[in-house]
Write an enzyme that holds these catalytic residues in place. Structure first.
Site, PDB file in Angstrom:
ATOM      1  N   ARG A 162     -16.697 -27.267 -10.059  1.00  9.65           N
ATOM      2  CA  ARG A 162     -16.499 -26.940  -8.636  1.00  9.65           C
ATOM      3  C   ARG A 162     -15.109 -27.383  -8.139  1.00  9.65           C
ATOM      4  NH1 ARG A 162     -20.104 -24.783 -10.194  1.00  9.65           N
ATOM      5  NH2 ARG A 162     -22.217 -24.580  -9.377  1.00  9.65           N
ATOM      6  N   SER A 235     -25.202 -25.032  -1.417  1.00 14.03           N
ATOM      7  CA  SER A 235     -25.308 -26.451  -1.793  1.00 14.03           C
ATOM      8  C   SER A 235     -24.293 -27.254  -0.995  1.00 14.03           C
ATOM      9  CB  SER A 235     -25.018 -26.629  -3.285  1.00 14.03           C
ATOM     10  OG  SER A 235     -25.880 -25.817  -4.020  1.00 14.03           O
ATOM     11  N   GLU A 330     -19.572 -30.474  -1.104  1.00 11.06           N
ATOM     12  CA  GLU A 330     -19.006 -29.299  -1.786  1.00 11.06           C
ATOM     13  C   GLU A 330     -18.117 -28.455  -0.867  1.00 11.06           C
ATOM     14  OE1 GLU A 330     -21.544 -27.025  -4.654  1.00 11.06           O
ATOM     15  OE2 GLU A 330     -20.734 -25.301  -3.591  1.00 11.06           O
TER      16      GLU A 330
HETATM   17  C1  LIG Z   1     -26.437 -19.299   0.409  1.00  7.41           C
HETATM   18  C2  LIG Z   1     -25.233 -19.762  -0.388  1.00  7.41           C
HETATM   19  C3  LIG Z   1     -25.316 -19.885  -1.757  1.00  7.41           C
HETATM   20  C4  LIG Z   1     -24.204 -20.307  -2.508  1.00  7.41           C
HETATM   21  N1  LIG Z   1     -24.330 -20.413  -3.858  1.00  7.41           N
HETATM   22  C5  LIG Z   1     -23.283 -20.830  -4.597  1.00  7.41           C
HETATM   23  C6  LIG Z   1     -23.402 -20.965  -6.018  1.00  7.41           C
HETATM   24  O1  LIG Z   1     -24.437 -20.683  -6.609  1.00  7.41           O
HETATM   25  N2  LIG Z   1     -22.326 -21.397  -6.713  1.00  7.41           N
HETATM   26  C7  LIG Z   1     -21.143 -21.687  -6.106  1.00  7.41           C
HETATM   27  O2  LIG Z   1     -20.203 -22.083  -6.806  1.00  7.41           O
HETATM   28  N3  LIG Z   1     -20.997 -21.577  -4.763  1.00  7.41           N
HETATM   29  C8  LIG Z   1     -22.033 -21.149  -3.999  1.00  7.41           C
HETATM   30  N4  LIG Z   1     -21.901 -21.042  -2.645  1.00  7.41           N
HETATM   31  C9  LIG Z   1     -20.624 -21.395  -2.006  1.00  7.41           C
HETATM   32  C10 LIG Z   1     -19.696 -20.188  -1.685  1.00  7.41           C
HETATM   33  O3  LIG Z   1     -20.434 -18.998  -1.624  1.00  7.41           O
HETATM   34  C11 LIG Z   1     -18.590 -20.017  -2.717  1.00  7.41           C
HETATM   35  O4  LIG Z   1     -17.828 -21.184  -2.804  1.00  7.41           O
HETATM   36  C12 LIG Z   1     -17.658 -18.837  -2.369  1.00  7.41           C
HETATM   37  O5  LIG Z   1     -16.744 -18.639  -3.406  1.00  7.41           O
HETATM   38  C13 LIG Z   1     -16.923 -19.036  -1.060  1.00  7.41           C
HETATM   39  O6  LIG Z   1     -16.312 -17.818  -0.732  1.00  7.41           O
HETATM   40  P1  LIG Z   1     -15.757 -17.539   0.711  1.00  7.41           P
HETATM   41  O7  LIG Z   1     -14.932 -16.287   0.656  1.00  7.41           O
HETATM   42  O8  LIG Z   1     -16.845 -17.552   1.697  1.00  7.41           O
HETATM   43  O9  LIG Z   1     -14.796 -18.789   0.896  1.00  7.41           O
HETATM   44  P2  LIG Z   1     -14.420 -19.558   2.251  1.00  7.41           P
HETATM   45  O10 LIG Z   1     -15.587 -20.351   2.675  1.00  7.41           O
HETATM   46  O11 LIG Z   1     -13.824 -18.632   3.233  1.00  7.41           O
HETATM   47  O12 LIG Z   1     -13.295 -20.534   1.707  1.00  7.41           O
HETATM   48  C14 LIG Z   1     -13.608 -21.551   0.801  1.00  7.41           C
HETATM   49  C15 LIG Z   1     -12.309 -22.280   0.437  1.00  7.41           C
HETATM   50  O13 LIG Z   1     -11.457 -21.393  -0.285  1.00  7.41           O
HETATM   51  C16 LIG Z   1     -10.212 -21.227   0.401  1.00  7.41           C
HETATM   52  N5  LIG Z   1      -9.840 -19.815   0.253  1.00  7.41           N
HETATM   53  C17 LIG Z   1     -10.587 -18.730   0.595  1.00  7.41           C
HETATM   54  N6  LIG Z   1      -9.934 -17.608   0.242  1.00  7.41           N
HETATM   55  C18 LIG Z   1      -8.787 -17.993  -0.347  1.00  7.41           C
HETATM   56  C19 LIG Z   1      -7.670 -17.297  -0.920  1.00  7.41           C
HETATM   57  N7  LIG Z   1      -7.616 -15.957  -0.964  1.00  7.41           N
HETATM   58  N8  LIG Z   1      -6.641 -18.034  -1.417  1.00  7.41           N
HETATM   59  C20 LIG Z   1      -6.672 -19.394  -1.386  1.00  7.41           C
HETATM   60  N9  LIG Z   1      -7.680 -20.101  -0.840  1.00  7.41           N
HETATM   61  C21 LIG Z   1      -8.722 -19.405  -0.346  1.00  7.41           C
HETATM   62  C22 LIG Z   1     -10.475 -21.621   1.845  1.00  7.41           C
HETATM   63  O14 LIG Z   1      -9.301 -22.081   2.470  1.00  7.41           O
HETATM   64  C23 LIG Z   1     -11.504 -22.725   1.651  1.00  7.41           C
HETATM   65  O15 LIG Z   1     -10.851 -23.929   1.318  1.00  7.41           O
HETATM   66  C24 LIG Z   1     -22.987 -20.610  -1.864  1.00  7.41           C
HETATM   67  C25 LIG Z   1     -22.899 -20.494  -0.469  1.00  7.41           C
HETATM   68  C26 LIG Z   1     -24.007 -20.068   0.263  1.00  7.41           C
HETATM   69  C27 LIG Z   1     -23.891 -19.934   1.750  1.00  7.41           C
END
Ligand SMILES: Cc1cc2nc3c(=O)[nH]c(=O)nc-3n(C[C@H](O)[C@H](O)[C@H](O)COP(=O)(O)OP(=O)(O)OC[C@H]3O[C@@H](n4cnc5c(N)ncnc54)[C@H](O)[C@@H]3O)c2cc1C
Length: 337
Positions: A162, A235, A330
């Site tokens: 992670r 998580s 996380e």
């Molecule tokens: C119901 C649920 C289940 C989930 N299950 C999992 C799982 O099984 N495994 C897992 O690993 N995660 C899981 N997650 C966490 C999450 O979905 C992932 O981490 C996902 O990759 C986040 O994507 P996002 O676009 O929403 O990122 P955001 O929340 O928008 O951003 C997350 C981070 O990444 C940075 N960021 C976003 N886009 C970019 C970019 N283009 N360049 C540089 N930095 C960037 C942001 O600044 C921030 O620091 C889950 C979340 C939820 C709500």
């Protein structure tokens, strides 16, 4: 000028930034970064907002990455490898579905993870024994101050559990696109009990990409709350990585604790630790430890940033007091370095 982010985060937190920009192409991204009146203020990146905690007042501008596009990298890569480049703003789960439909293997276990493709390498998303680092060829990223573009190969991304160089505090890189190496030959990771049981329940004798995808989706629908129904960030804590002696010590207290070897360490279940501390259902204001999966903190209504932080600390203190294990959050805080 201000920009309301309340509808751009899955925790459903109220948040306002000084400014916000929807980014749909690289040219305008660079222009915004280099514009003199903006270069002086803090810049924050947001994808789908499913892994961030937003403070109520975000000092600076927020760039919402919504670039689109998927393309095959031409040329023979040899063996059965296909390289696919995906723009950062594409939806992760739609990508997983697309690759399975194309007969490309590798992403099935990562189905239904919310969010964007660009955020996937940031915390090296993973589920059921697969991480994006297993499949990632390279990433193209733009420097937040200079607007210069660089390519990061897998090693330069510094992947860990992670974690990656992009998750480190103050990372100046905006991921533009991600190139994955997928296989045209089936090979599946089905060792995780939840997935293996679901395949069995469905009477699967011959695993296929589509069957594995559907099984993962079913398991996740049962285990995780849908962000469309109830605010959450998946998580809330990482599973702790313990050395051998601490893992043995923990097993004496919880003999049936699930343990997964991870490099030189052992990954133990944060959910189980929280559960044993009796925290399921614990509430602070609008936030609650989800009954069905105590690793998830849900927003029952008007939950605030302060309430979420208080609940998070309560859990961390309980696990530290009982097991001497530090739970690490996380999702990252957006708006503070
Ligand atoms: C119901 C649920 C289940 C989930 N299950 C999992 C799982 O099984 N495994 C897992 O690993 N995660 C899981 N997650 C966490 C999450 O979905 C992932 O981490 C996902 O990759 C986040 O994507 P996002 O676009 O929403 O990122 P955001 O929340 O928008 O951003 C997350 C981070 O990444 C940075 N960021 C976003 N886009 C970019 C970019 N283009 N360049 C540089 N930095 C960037 C942001 O600044 C921030 O620091 C889950 C979340 C939820 C709500």
């Amino acid at each position: 000028m201000s920009f309301d982010l309340s509808h751009y985060n899955t925790l459903g937190l109220s948040a306002v930034a000084n400014a916000g920009h929807i980014i749909t192409d690289e040219k305008s991204l660079r222009k915004i970064l280099l514009r003199s009146d903006y270069s002086s203020q803090a810049t924050w990146i947001l994808g789908g907002g499913s892994n961030v905690i937003l403070g109520p007042k975000i000092d600076g501008q927020v760039l919402l990455i919504k670039t689109r596009g998927v393309s095959f990298v031409p040329g023979n890569k040899g063996n059965d490898l296909v390289l696919l480049t995906i723009s950062a703003g594409e939806n992760w789960h739609q990508l997983v579905r697309y690759t399975v439909a194309q007969g490309l293997y590798g992403l099935e276990n990562l189905a239904l993870i919310p969010g964007s493709v660009g955020a996937a390498p940031v915390q090296n998303i993973g589920a059921y024994g697969v991480e994006i680092s297993d499949l990632l060829h390279s990433v193209r990223a733009m420097h937040i101050q200079s607007g210069e573009i660089e390519r990061f190969d897998n090693e330069r991304c510094g992947f860990a559990y992670r974690d990656s160089v992009f998750k480190r505090v103050g990372s100046p890189w905006i991921i533009l696109d991600v190139t994955l190496g997928l296989s045209t030959t089936p090979h599946f990771e089905v060792s995780y009990p939840d997935v293996a049981e679901e395949l069995k329940k469905r009477g699967t004798t011959q695993v296929s990409g589509a069957k594995l995808l559907q099984s993962v989706i079913s398991v996740r629908r049962r285990k995780m709350p849908d962000v469309r129904d109830i605010g959450n960030a998946g998580s809330f804590f990482k599973n702790p990585l313990l050395d051998n002696s601490k893992m043995q010590d923990t097993l004496t207290q919880i003999p049936d604790m699930p343990v997964y070897p991870h490099g030189q360490k052992f990954k133990v279940s944060a959910a189980r630790l929280i559960d044993v501390c009796g925290m399921k259902g614990t509430k602070v204001g609008g936030f609650e430890v989800w009954q069905r999966q105590p690793l998830v903190l849900v927003n029952r209504g008007e939950g605030t940033f302060e309430q979420l932080m208080e609940l998070s600390e309560k859990i961390q203190n309980a696990v530290m007091d009982r097991f001497g294990i530090a739970l690490e959050r996380e999702p990252g805080l957006l708006g503070s370095r």
